[in-house]
Design an enzyme around this catalytic site. Structure first.
Site: not given
Ligand SMILES: *Cc1c(COP(=O)(O)O)cnc(C)c1O
Length: 397
Positions: A55, A107, A179, A204
């Site tokens: 962890r 988001y 982000d 992603k």
């Molecule tokens: C998908 C996404 C998140 C969250 O990520 P997860 O892996 O689904 O927890 C945060 N910011 C953006 C821009 C995203 O597309």
């Protein structure tokens, strides 16, 4: 992108491919092994090597952290179980009474987390339209602790000036956090533009194969990276070694994939902008798109998310989607496979109709995550589906 940008991106691509290659001392494996072990042997009571418990730290996860930090140009990174876990770690830097500034169209999961945590912890969250001059002036007066940034936005791909907002944060003594999920470090490096932290949903583009849910926070500064690692261990938000292994495998091809994603996205944009069944196309590459000039300056690539409005509105959505063969109807983005989403009923369904109207998310809007299939196949598929709804619109008239 200028010559310097190209050279920098090329060097980053090489380092991503070569991360951890040929350094295994155990068996001289070319590809670094996957260490699933939850725990590590102590030499004597209280005496251990680099690792004691997974962890806290794990060699496979550390390798991914180094590679992601390197791709973003940061001093260190924390790898988390999900993108939202990465966002959660960052929100732990906020104390009661602090101000968090965030984009009004951030988001949805971040919007929900910031709102819920502000009530629980007692910090203030102020959602702003970061594209407006008026908001910029308001923001100056708010003495923020964190300025949250996300560019381009979801699903309309509006571009925010990251350098300008990071400078505002710096003047206020605040941290700027970007982000960078929608573009990935192959197409945009917020730390180079002045941001202090970068957050990713590695689910992603970084993993890129839609088979892992994960996240990362990259810090420009090593001490900040350690503080975040402390919180990730304390809260239990670190990612699994297996997910880290797959994600590093994905990261190796990020730059190569990005080039194909972009080529295909531009071909799709070209089709959509000239087709009479399409009312409007949203993509940072288009002159006239909000922030096009800023995108030209701050991005190394245009990105492969494309949104558009069908001229026939909601009535033409179903026949259009039924006619598609190479775009799968699903949420998420950034995988090798092409996806299509209907924001009003899928990703943005939790907003009420009025909020969607204000945000510019119509019932005829579709969002594409353009994959790396043969570009001509994707264009032909979309063209065929658009012809179908054009015919349907004619029959209806
Ligand atoms: C998908 C996404 C998140 C969250 O990520 P997860 O892996 O689904 O927890 C945060 N910011 C953006 C821009 C995203 O597309």
């Amino acid at each position: 992108m200028g010559e310097r940008g190209r050279t920098q991106r090329g060097a980053a691509a090489t380092r991503a491919v070569r991360a951890g290659i040929g350094v295994d001392e155990g068996h001289r494996a070319v590809v670094p092994p996957l260490h699933l072990s939850a725990n590590f042997v102590f030499d004597a009571p209280g005496v251990c090597g680099t690792y004691d418990y997974s962890r806290t730290a794990n060699p496979t996860r550390d390798l991914l952290a180094e590679a992601v930090a390197d791709a973003e140009g940061g001093a260190g990174a924390v790898i988390t179980a999900t993108g939202m876990a990465a966002v959660t770690v960052v929100t732990h830097l906020l104390r009661p009474g602090d101000v968090l500034l965030a984009p009004h169209d951030c988001y949805g999961g971040c919007h929900r987390l910031f709102s819920a945590e502000s009530r629980r912890v007692g910090f203030d969250v102020v959602f702003l339209d970061q594209g407006s001059e008026e908001s910029f002036e308001v923001a100056r007066g708010l003495r923020p602790r964190i300025v949250w940034l996300e560019s381009p936005s979801n699903p309309l791909l509006r571009v925010t000036d990251l350098a300008r907002w990071s400078a505002l944060a710096r003047e206020a003594g605040a941290l700027s956090v970007a982000d960078n999920t929608f573009l990935s470090p192959a197409n945009q490096r917020p730390l180079d533009l002045g941001a202090d932290l970068v957050v990713h949903s590695t689910t992603k583009f970084i993993n890129g194969h839609s088979d892992v849910v994960g996240g990362a926070v990259v810090a420009k500064d090593a001490a900040r990276a350690e503080e975040l690692a402390w919180w990730a261990n304390c809260l239990g938000l670190t990612g699994s070694p297996f997910d880290a292994y797959l994600t590093l495998r994905g990261l190796r091809t990020l730059h190569a994939r990005s080039a194909v994603h972009e080529r295909n996205a531009l071909a799709v944009v070209e089709l959509l902008t000239r087709h009479p069944a399409v009312a409007r196309v949203h993509h940072p590459s288009l002159p006239g798109h909000p922030g096009h000039e800023v995108a030209r300056r701050q991005q190394n690539g245009w990105g492969s998310l494309v949104s558009f409005e069908l001229a026939g509105g909601r009535a033409t959505i179903d026949p259009f989607l039924e006619a598609l063969r190479h775009f799968t109807l699903a949420e998420s983005l950034g995988g090798v496979e092409s996806l299509v989403a209907h924001p009003a009923t899928m990703t943005h369904a939790s907003m009420d109709a009025e909020a969607r109207r204000v945000a510019g998310i119509g019932d005829g809007l579709l969002r594409l995550s353009v994959g790396i299939e043969e570009g001509a196949d994707l264009v032909a598929d979309l063209e065929h589906a658009l012809e179908r709804v054009k015919e349907a619109a004619c029959v209806a008239v």
